[in-house]
Scaffold this active site. Structure first.
Site, PDB file in Angstrom:
ATOM      1  N   LYS A  54       0.840  -1.205   0.000  1.00 29.57           N
ATOM      2  CA  LYS A  54       0.000   0.000   0.000  1.00 29.57           C
ATOM      3  C   LYS A  54       0.872   1.252   0.000  1.00 29.57           C
ATOM      4  O   LYS A  54       0.641   2.187  -0.777  1.00 29.57           O
ATOM      5  CB  LYS A  54      -0.933   0.001   1.222  1.00 29.57           C
ATOM      6  CG  LYS A  54      -2.078  -0.981   1.080  1.00 29.57           C
ATOM      7  CD  LYS A  54      -2.818  -1.233   2.374  1.00 29.57           C
ATOM      8  CE  LYS A  54      -3.804  -2.390   2.162  1.00 29.57           C
ATOM      9  NZ  LYS A  54      -4.442  -2.863   3.388  1.00 29.57           N
ATOM     10  N   GLN A  98      -4.914  -1.423   9.319  1.00 27.67           N
ATOM     11  CA  GLN A  98      -4.742  -2.770   8.773  1.00 27.67           C
ATOM     12  C   GLN A  98      -5.367  -3.808   9.713  1.00 27.67           C
ATOM     13  O   GLN A  98      -5.049  -3.844  10.898  1.00 27.67           O
ATOM     14  CB  GLN A  98      -3.245  -3.060   8.565  1.00 27.67           C
ATOM     15  CG  GLN A  98      -2.951  -4.391   7.908  1.00 27.67           C
ATOM     16  CD  GLN A  98      -3.491  -4.477   6.480  1.00 27.67           C
ATOM     17  OE1 GLN A  98      -3.313  -3.564   5.682  1.00 27.67           O
ATOM     18  NE2 GLN A  98      -4.162  -5.573   6.156  1.00 27.67           N
ATOM     19  N   ASP A 121     -11.379   2.542   3.422  1.00 25.86           N
ATOM     20  CA  ASP A 121     -11.632   1.093   3.328  1.00 25.86           C
ATOM     21  C   ASP A 121     -13.126   0.827   3.127  1.00 25.86           C
ATOM     22  O   ASP A 121     -13.510  -0.265   2.686  1.00 25.86           O
ATOM     23  CB  ASP A 121     -11.176   0.407   4.630  1.00 25.86           C
ATOM     24  CG  ASP A 121     -10.006  -0.533   4.412  1.00 25.86           C
ATOM     25  OD1 ASP A 121      -9.733  -0.863   3.246  1.00 25.86           O
ATOM     26  OD2 ASP A 121      -9.383  -0.937   5.405  1.00 25.86           O
TER      27      ASP A 121
END
Ligand code: NAD
Length: 302
Positions: A54, A98, A121
């Site tokens: 990422k 995460q 997200d």
């Protein structure tokens, strides 16, 4: 005739080039770039590898990237305080925590603490609700489902009126992709069936599908005789089935298999996504797109 391959690795490059061009243009006109913070708790090797990819992608696109690594022992209170800080920071447009998190931390509390306008997200209940309503309400579709739909659109597969069968009902893949495919909009307007562990006859549902999206996490679950000839098969599954030594690096690497028996399925399907190199590369790509959009929403240019 063997199926056409829908390669996520190729589509990723197209989309990243589009994002890169937009980032450069926004920077030139407004002097601002998208800011993304990735918060990693602990040292889970898979999480480290995802976060590294990422960060690499964000840097390639010219984003401002902050990587915030916290120890496994961090308290929930401290983690929430970090999120609050980034919620208030003007130059941060996207916040990514995460997952999974260590057991002593309540994942739901953490997701709910992220400002929904920075939730790139797309897991915050407000963004899930926006997805359910559809149309212009949607801000940040969850990245893997958004990637799946983008692949289907860019491969030129007709979704309008298509029978779509989704195998799996998880909150991160199955449920959101089912909702996206049924919305009356581009890449949607399909008739959607969701099948799962409670379904009586999985195969009979799958056989009806013009578009079969499989996200079960069971290697080789879908057999070739479950596939309608000419159907589009999107295999989301990423299952580690062993290890081997990489010829390139000499290091141990995982052998990955999808949820579809690929070699046999490609002889029946019209389109198919490989594993690896199919849906996998799309998730980070769509995260980058959501982060760019977070900046554009904030500036009122979307
Ligand atoms: P999950 O375990 O949360 O959900 C799996 C779903 O499949 C469940 O709803 C379950 O009911 C259903 N299921 C499981 N076994 C089944 C069976 N035998 N018959 C019918 N239904 C069955 O998993 P998930 O998070 O949705 O992930 C699914 C797969 O997709 C995994 O292999 C995961 O690694 C992969 N994945 C890939 C990406 C990516 O490529 N970027 C992202 C997310 C998930």
């Amino acid at each position: 005739m063997p199926a056409r391959l829908i390669r996520g690795t190729e589509i990723r490059e197209q989309i990243l080039e589009e994002i890169s061009a937009e980032v450069a243009q926004i920077k030139r006109i407004y002097g601002i770039v998208p800011g993304l913070v990735t918060i990693l708790v602990g040292k889970n090797p898979a999480s480290i590898s995802y976060v590294t990819m990422k960060v690499k992608t964000a840097n390639r696109l010219g984003f401002r990237e902050i990587q915030d690594n916290l120890p496994e022992s961090v308290s929930q209170e401290d983690l929430l305080a970090h999120i609050q800080k980034y919620n208030q920071e003007d130059s941060i447009h996207g916040i990514l925590v995460q997952l999974p998190l260590p057991h002593h931390i309540d994942e739901k509390k953490v997701i709910n603490a992220i400002d929904p306008d920075k939730d790139v997200d797309g897991f915050h209940p407000i963004n899930m609700g926006r997805l359910m309503i559809g149309g212009s309400e949607i801000k940040f579709p969850p990245c893997t489902p958004a990637g799946i739909r983008e692949m289907i659109i860019r491969a030129g597969v007709e979704t309008n009126g298509a029978e779509v069968v989704v195998v799996g009902r998880s909150t991160i893949v199955g449920k959101p992709i089912a909702i996206m495919m049924l919305q009356k909009e581009r890449g949607g307007n399909a008739t959607v069936t969701v099948v799962h562990t409670g379904t009586k006859d999985l195969a009979s549902h799958c056989r009806r599908a013009d578009i079969l999206i499989v996200a079960a996490g069971v290697p080789g679950l879908v057999k070739p005789d479950w596939i309608k000839p000419g159907a589009c098969v999107v295999d989301v599954g990423v299952n580690k089935v062993g290890e081997m030594i990489s010829e390139k690096t000499g290091k141990k690497v995982a052998i990955l298999k999808g949820d579809v028996d690929f070699d046999a399925a490609k002889e029946v399907a019209g389109w198919i996504t490989p594993v690896p190199g199919g849906v996998g590369p799309m998730t980070i790509t769509m995260l980058m797109k959501n982060t760019l959009n977070a900046l554009k929403f904030k500036m009122g240019i979307i």
